[in-house]
Design an enzyme around this catalytic site. Structure first.
Site, PDB file in Angstrom:
ATOM      1  CE  LYS A 122     -16.807  11.810 -11.192  1.00 25.85           C
ATOM      2  NZ  LYS A 122     -16.221  13.175 -11.110  1.00 25.85           N
TER       3      LYS A 122
ATOM      4  CG  ASP B  78      -2.253   0.742   0.925  1.00 22.75           C
ATOM      5  OD1 ASP B  78      -2.196   1.904   0.476  1.00 22.75           O
ATOM      6  OD2 ASP B  78      -3.324   0.148   1.148  1.00 22.75           O
TER       7      ASP B  78
ATOM      8  CG  ASP C 101       3.107   1.321  -9.138  1.00 22.89           C
ATOM      9  OD1 ASP C 101       2.261   0.409  -9.118  1.00 22.89           O
ATOM     10  OD2 ASP C 101       3.214   2.124 -10.082  1.00 22.89           O
TER      11      ASP C 101
ATOM     12  CB  THR D 222     -12.597  -5.415   4.818  1.00 22.07           C
ATOM     13  OG1 THR D 222     -13.567  -5.039   3.820  1.00 22.07           O
ATOM     14  CG2 THR D 222     -11.882  -6.678   4.376  1.00 22.07           C
ATOM     15  NE  ARG D 223     -11.397   1.311   8.102  1.00 27.32           N
ATOM     16  CZ  ARG D 223     -11.184   2.382   7.336  1.00 27.32           C
ATOM     17  NH1 ARG D 223     -12.115   3.311   7.215  1.00 27.32           N
ATOM     18  NH2 ARG D 223     -10.040   2.535   6.709  1.00 27.32           N
ATOM     19  CG  PHE D 224     -12.918   0.004   2.373  1.00 29.46           C
ATOM     20  CD1 PHE D 224     -13.317   1.282   2.033  1.00 29.46           C
ATOM     21  CD2 PHE D 224     -11.599  -0.189   2.743  1.00 29.46           C
ATOM     22  CE1 PHE D 224     -12.438   2.350   2.057  1.00 29.46           C
ATOM     23  CE2 PHE D 224     -10.704   0.864   2.778  1.00 29.46           C
ATOM     24  CZ  PHE D 224     -11.127   2.131   2.436  1.00 29.46           C
TER      25      PHE D 224
ATOM     26  CG  ASP E  65     -10.570   4.084  -6.280  1.00 32.15           C
ATOM     27  OD1 ASP E  65     -11.714   4.128  -6.756  1.00 32.15           O
ATOM     28  OD2 ASP E  65      -9.955   5.097  -5.901  1.00 32.15           O
TER      29      ASP E  65
END
Length: 361
Positions: free
Chosen positions: A271, A217, A244, A340-342, A267
């Site tokens: 869009k 991360d 990365d 998980t939190r997400f 993520d």
């Protein structure tokens, strides 16, 4: 006592009924006419004290000793020219203390600001901790799936970074190939890309101490938090990589060195114009396949329905991966993957979570 007007009109005056404020009325008095004449003269630059005007030749001084407007003085300046944009004979602007264009100063300030920003990007926030841009020498121009976040680091996270990073942390600099056998004392290793604040990663490490987790991360607070959680649980099978993941897969992992890949709630870039930034793409899987051992599992999870559909489509189409779900669709959440939190945030919003498990063939 009673309040008195500021400018009382004497009793019996001809103007006793005059309006104290407002525009002049039609049929003004001689005094009004005189006042208008004085205002017109002032606007024209003529005062009573100046007396009659006369023409002057260029360079000739006026009665008060100044050069007439429009003339150029001996030092090359124009008298009374203080408007922006005027330039004197030496190239300076009126009111400036240094000759030359003021734009040069602006350019210098802008260059200094860019240099400060570049230096901040290169300098680590914590000496001996994760680098700000570990692979900066690559100077790559490609679309990335992440945005580095430099949010606040708590005292506990900072302490964990300073104390544990030299032992359990590494920068993804693209300058060496990692020896995972040595790094994890011979444990099988799975790569986790994007762990947020590290709660789920720390729990998986504690539940399965026989598996090493190489967690990647770029979020500094999350890195410190994961190190602290692992240390508190007594887990020694976690290593935190900063940078990365694409550079890690492409340049720092040996062929067939990983026993699995985990990508939980990346993520979704919702869009349409940002879909190219999504991590799970054919080119990404081309990097993943060579570093996975045969039979290694790629485990993805997302609560974003359109992204889940894309993941399923891309993984199914890749020749080196095979869906472990009998019906060729999504898989139930494995017991080893904690909530998980997400995931909890998505469920609270009514989202449906999808897990995908594909084996490398």
């Amino acid at each position: 006592m009673s309040e008195q007007p500021l400018n009382p009109t004497p009793a019996g005056s001809d103007d006793a009924d005059a309006t104290p404020a407002g525009p002049a009325r039609t049929g003004s008095t001689a005094a009004d006419a005189l006042a208008r004449t004085a205002a017109d003269d002032a606007a024209a630059g003529v005062t009573a004290a100046a007396g009659p005007t006369r023409e002057t030749t260029p360079g000739e001084a006026t009665p008060d000793g100044t050069a007439p407007p429009g003339d150029v003085t001996a030092d090359g300046s124009t008298p009374g020219s203080s408007m922006p944009g005027d330039v004197t004979a030496d190239g300076s602007t009126p009111g400036s203390s240094m000759p030359g264009d003021v734009a040069a100063d602006d350019d210098a300030l802008r260059a200094a600001s860019f240099e400060r920003a570049r230096r901040l990007r290169m300098e680590p926030r914590f000496p001996g901790g994760p680098a700000a841009d570990p692979a900066g020498s690559h100077h790559e121009r490609r679309i990335r799936s992440f945005q580095p976040r430099r949010s606040r680091v708590t005292t506990g996270q900072q302490e964990s970074l300073e104390r544990l990073w030299p032992q359990w942390g590494l920068d993804i600099d693209g300058k060496r190939v990692l020896d995972l056998t040595e790094l994890f004392d011979g444990l099988p290793v799975v790569l986790e890309i994007g762990f947020g604040m590290g709660e789920a990663t720390a729990q998986m490490a504690a539940d399965d101490p026989g598996t090493g987790i190489l967690a990647v991360d770029v979020h500094t607070p999350g890195q410190g938090n994961l190190l602290g959680l692992a240390d508190k649980a007594g887990s020694t099978n976690v290593r935190v990589a900063n940078g990365d993941a694409v550079i890690l897969l492409r340049e720092m992992l040996a062929p067939e060195s990983l026993d699995g890949l985990r990508v939980y709630f990346p993520d979704p870039w919702p869009k349409a114009r940002h879909h190219k930034r999504r991590l799970i793409q054919p080119a990404f899987l081309d990097l993943v396949a060579p570093v996975l051992k045969p039979g290694a599992i790629v485990h993805c999870a997302t609560d974003w329905e359109p992204y889940a559909e894309q993941m399923l489509e891309v993984l199914t189409a890749h020749p080196r991966f095979e869906n472990t779900a009998a019906d060729g669709g999504y898989a139930p959440r494995p017991a080893f993957r904690p909530l998980t939190r997400f995931e909890g945030q998505g469920l609270d919003k009514g989202h449906v979570v999808h897990d995908l498990l594909f084996a490398r063939v």
